[in-house]
Design a protein around this motif. Sequence first.
Motif, PDB file in Angstrom:
ATOM      1  N   ASN A 196       0.818  -1.202   0.000  1.00  0.00           N
ATOM      2  CA  ASN A 196       0.000   0.000   0.000  1.00  0.00           C
ATOM      3  C   ASN A 196       0.860   1.263   0.000  1.00  0.00           C
ATOM      4  O   ASN A 196       1.688   1.453   0.889  1.00  0.00           O
ATOM      5  CB  ASN A 196      -0.911   0.022   1.238  1.00  0.00           C
ATOM      6  CG  ASN A 196      -1.829  -1.191   1.283  1.00  0.00           C
ATOM      7  OD1 ASN A 196      -2.237  -1.694   0.253  1.00  0.00           O
ATOM      8  ND2 ASN A 196      -2.135  -1.652   2.488  1.00  0.00           N
ATOM      9  N   PRO A 197       0.679   2.136  -1.009  1.00  0.00           N
ATOM     10  CA  PRO A 197       1.433   3.398  -1.026  1.00  0.00           C
ATOM     11  C   PRO A 197       0.995   4.294   0.123  1.00  0.00           C
ATOM     12  O   PRO A 197      -0.187   4.343   0.474  1.00  0.00           O
ATOM     13  CB  PRO A 197       1.066   4.007  -2.376  1.00  0.00           C
ATOM     14  CG  PRO A 197      -0.270   3.428  -2.713  1.00  0.00           C
ATOM     15  CD  PRO A 197      -0.278   2.048  -2.133  1.00  0.00           C
ATOM     16  N   LYS A 198       1.964   5.004   0.724  1.00  0.00           N
ATOM     17  CA  LYS A 198       1.666   5.880   1.844  1.00  0.00           C
ATOM     18  C   LYS A 198       2.226   7.268   1.617  1.00  0.00           C
ATOM     19  O   LYS A 198       3.207   7.449   0.889  1.00  0.00           O
ATOM     20  CB  LYS A 198       2.221   5.296   3.145  1.00  0.00           C
ATOM     21  CG  LYS A 198       1.557   3.994   3.557  1.00  0.00           C
ATOM     22  CD  LYS A 198       2.012   3.534   4.924  1.00  0.00           C
ATOM     23  CE  LYS A 198       1.281   2.269   5.357  1.00  0.00           C
ATOM     24  NZ  LYS A 198       1.694   1.821   6.711  1.00  0.00           N
ATOM     25  N   THR A 199       1.577   8.240   2.243  1.00  0.00           N
ATOM     26  CA  THR A 199       2.044   9.622   2.183  1.00  0.00           C
ATOM     27  C   THR A 199       3.172   9.820   3.187  1.00  0.00           C
ATOM     28  O   THR A 199       3.500   8.918   3.968  1.00  0.00           O
ATOM     29  CB  THR A 199       0.889  10.586   2.499  1.00  0.00           C
ATOM     30  OG1 THR A 199       0.433  10.335   3.837  1.00  0.00           O
ATOM     31  CG2 THR A 199      -0.273  10.387   1.531  1.00  0.00           C
ATOM     32  N   ALA A 200       3.737  11.006   3.168  1.00  0.00           N
ATOM     33  CA  ALA A 200       4.865  11.302   4.056  1.00  0.00           C
ATOM     34  C   ALA A 200       4.485  11.163   5.528  1.00  0.00           C
ATOM     35  O   ALA A 200       5.338  10.816   6.365  1.00  0.00           O
ATOM     36  CB  ALA A 200       5.384  12.709   3.779  1.00  0.00           C
ATOM     37  N   ASP A 201       3.235  11.434   5.881  1.00  0.00           N
ATOM     38  CA  ASP A 201       2.825  11.336   7.287  1.00  0.00           C
ATOM     39  C   ASP A 201       2.238   9.969   7.622  1.00  0.00           C
ATOM     40  O   ASP A 201       1.658   9.778   8.693  1.00  0.00           O
ATOM     41  CB  ASP A 201       1.829  12.437   7.638  1.00  0.00           C
ATOM     42  CG  ASP A 201       0.531  12.336   6.825  1.00  0.00           C
ATOM     43  OD1 ASP A 201       0.469  11.486   5.915  1.00  0.00           O
ATOM     44  OD2 ASP A 201      -0.402  13.114   7.101  1.00  0.00           O
ATOM     45  N   GLY A 202       2.362   8.984   6.721  1.00  0.00           N
ATOM     46  CA  GLY A 202       1.981   7.615   7.025  1.00  0.00           C
ATOM     47  C   GLY A 202       0.575   7.216   6.647  1.00  0.00           C
ATOM     48  O   GLY A 202       0.162   6.085   6.905  1.00  0.00           O
ATOM     49  N   ALA A 203      -0.201   8.102   6.034  1.00  0.00           N
ATOM     50  CA  ALA A 203      -1.557   7.757   5.628  1.00  0.00           C
ATOM     51  C   ALA A 203      -1.523   6.904   4.356  1.00  0.00           C
ATOM     52  O   ALA A 203      -0.689   7.108   3.478  1.00  0.00           O
ATOM     53  CB  ALA A 203      -2.384   9.018   5.380  1.00  0.00           C
ATOM     54  N   VAL A 204      -2.425   5.925   4.286  1.00  0.00           N
ATOM     55  CA  VAL A 204      -2.533   5.094   3.083  1.00  0.00           C
ATOM     56  C   VAL A 204      -3.147   5.935   1.975  1.00  0.00           C
ATOM     57  O   VAL A 204      -4.219   6.537   2.144  1.00  0.00           O
ATOM     58  CB  VAL A 204      -3.406   3.850   3.355  1.00  0.00           C
ATOM     59  CG1 VAL A 204      -3.585   3.041   2.075  1.00  0.00           C
ATOM     60  CG2 VAL A 204      -2.786   2.984   4.449  1.00  0.00           C
ATOM     61  N   PHE A 205      -2.471   5.975   0.837  1.00  0.00           N
ATOM     62  CA  PHE A 205      -2.926   6.830  -0.267  1.00  0.00           C
ATOM     63  C   PHE A 205      -3.790   6.047  -1.242  1.00  0.00           C
ATOM     64  O   PHE A 205      -3.454   4.935  -1.661  1.00  0.00           O
ATOM     65  CB  PHE A 205      -1.739   7.430  -1.015  1.00  0.00           C
ATOM     66  CG  PHE A 205      -2.163   8.295  -2.170  1.00  0.00           C
ATOM     67  CD1 PHE A 205      -2.691   9.564  -1.951  1.00  0.00           C
ATOM     68  CD2 PHE A 205      -2.068   7.830  -3.479  1.00  0.00           C
ATOM     69  CE1 PHE A 205      -3.097  10.357  -3.011  1.00  0.00           C
ATOM     70  CE2 PHE A 205      -2.478   8.624  -4.545  1.00  0.00           C
ATOM     71  CZ  PHE A 205      -2.987   9.892  -4.305  1.00  0.00           C
ATOM     72  N   ILE A 206      -4.944   6.653  -1.603  1.00  0.00           N
ATOM     73  CA  ILE A 206      -5.834   6.102  -2.624  1.00  0.00           C
ATOM     74  C   ILE A 206      -6.115   7.202  -3.631  1.00  0.00           C
ATOM     75  O   ILE A 206      -6.589   8.286  -3.273  1.00  0.00           O
ATOM     76  CB  ILE A 206      -7.154   5.605  -2.006  1.00  0.00           C
ATOM     77  CG1 ILE A 206      -6.879   4.504  -0.989  1.00  0.00           C
ATOM     78  CG2 ILE A 206      -8.100   5.094  -3.094  1.00  0.00           C
ATOM     79  CD1 ILE A 206      -8.111   4.051  -0.240  1.00  0.00           C
ATOM     80  N   ASP A 207      -5.820   6.914  -4.880  1.00  0.00           N
ATOM     81  CA  ASP A 207      -5.983   7.927  -5.930  1.00  0.00           C
ATOM     82  C   ASP A 207      -7.432   7.908  -6.423  1.00  0.00           C
ATOM     83  O   ASP A 207      -7.772   7.269  -7.411  1.00  0.00           O
ATOM     84  CB  ASP A 207      -5.016   7.646  -7.083  1.00  0.00           C
ATOM     85  CG  ASP A 207      -4.975   8.807  -8.068  1.00  0.00           C
ATOM     86  OD1 ASP A 207      -5.507   9.885  -7.739  1.00  0.00           O
ATOM     87  OD2 ASP A 207      -4.396   8.638  -9.162  1.00  0.00           O
ATOM     88  N   SER A 208      -8.296   8.605  -5.690  1.00  0.00           N
ATOM     89  CA  SER A 208      -9.715   8.669  -6.035  1.00  0.00           C
ATOM     90  C   SER A 208     -10.246  10.027  -5.589  1.00  0.00           C
ATOM     91  O   SER A 208      -9.513  10.837  -5.010  1.00  0.00           O
ATOM     92  CB  SER A 208     -10.481   7.522  -5.351  1.00  0.00           C
ATOM     93  OG  SER A 208     -11.805   7.433  -5.840  1.00  0.00           O
ATOM     94  N   ASP A 209     -11.533  10.267  -5.856  1.00  0.00           N
ATOM     95  CA  ASP A 209     -12.138  11.557  -5.532  1.00  0.00           C
ATOM     96  C   ASP A 209     -12.505  11.607  -4.050  1.00  0.00           C
ATOM     97  O   ASP A 209     -13.377  10.867  -3.587  1.00  0.00           O
ATOM     98  CB  ASP A 209     -13.391  11.782  -6.386  1.00  0.00           C
ATOM     99  CG  ASP A 209     -14.080  13.096  -6.045  1.00  0.00           C
ATOM    100  OD1 ASP A 209     -13.379  14.118  -5.958  1.00  0.00           O
ATOM    101  OD2 ASP A 209     -15.312  13.096  -5.861  1.00  0.00           O
ATOM    102  N   GLY A 210     -11.837  12.490  -3.316  1.00  0.00           N
ATOM    103  CA  GLY A 210     -12.046  12.565  -1.875  1.00  0.00           C
ATOM    104  C   GLY A 210     -13.431  13.026  -1.483  1.00  0.00           C
ATOM    105  O   GLY A 210     -14.008  12.554  -0.495  1.00  0.00           O
ATOM    106  N   GLN A 211     -14.014  13.962  -2.246  1.00  0.00           N
ATOM    107  CA  GLN A 211     -15.338  14.476  -1.906  1.00  0.00           C
ATOM    108  C   GLN A 211     -16.407  13.389  -2.020  1.00  0.00           C
ATOM    109  O   GLN A 211     -17.301  13.287  -1.177  1.00  0.00           O
ATOM    110  CB  GLN A 211     -15.680  15.667  -2.805  1.00  0.00           C
ATOM    111  CG  GLN A 211     -14.745  16.861  -2.646  1.00  0.00           C
ATOM    112  CD  GLN A 211     -14.767  17.426  -1.233  1.00  0.00           C
ATOM    113  OE1 GLN A 211     -15.788  17.400  -0.556  1.00  0.00           O
ATOM    114  NE2 GLN A 211     -13.638  17.946  -0.784  1.00  0.00           N
TER     115      GLN A 211
END
Length: 235
Positions: free
Chosen positions: A57-72
């Motif tokens: 699972n790709p993660k951001t610099a602060d450790g959150a799991v990144f999902i490339d989708s529409d956040g809203q």
Amino acid sequence: MAELPQQDIPAQDGPASNLEADLIRLQVGECQFTTTLNTLTAESTFFTSMFSGDWNNPKTADGAVFIDSDGQTFRHILTYLRSGRFPLFYDASNHEFDFAQYQKLLGEAKFFGIPRLQQWIEQHRYRDAIEVQHNRQVFNSEYAFDSCSLSASTRTAGSLTHHSYSRGMRKVYICPRGIDCHRGRSDACGHYCHAEQVGKPMVFEEEPYFKGVVVTTSYILKPDVCLGEDFTPDH
């Protein structure tokens, strides 16, 4: 009052609690969310696979799991996963569903593998959450029509009222025997009237007429439909 002596609490090794161990931070598009592993994996095949241990699972610099989708739009996905309640995108001011928003959510339901939410949208079950009722009233009195129109203007935003009327002159059938209840109704005349009519033309006279129609459309919210208690998806 004497204070009770404090007891030493031994330090715990590892995670502070099971809840903290289950917390998941997600970065979906430009939005960040915090939820639990159970919430994400209860219905979603996407998240079940993601957290199975087989994915990197790709993660951001602060450790959150990144999902490339529409956040809203994912906000509505997460709300559904948390509560099981289906979304109602409905504008009560103009009595219209937000079909564009449902199309967005349908795409995300497919992406995240949530068949129950997907089928609920595909079957347009959200339409059942708004019951539409029509009431039609016809008036031959202009005074009664005006009174109804005035009272209708004070109704709530949950209804929509249309008014229409016509007035003019019309020809009305006159009974040859002058019977008032036969006026305008040649079919009401009996054989005595017809006997009186023999050899004479039918008589009509003009009179003014008025016809008003008030149609009230009521929009009744049925929130229990969004609970989906009677909805079972096809497998």
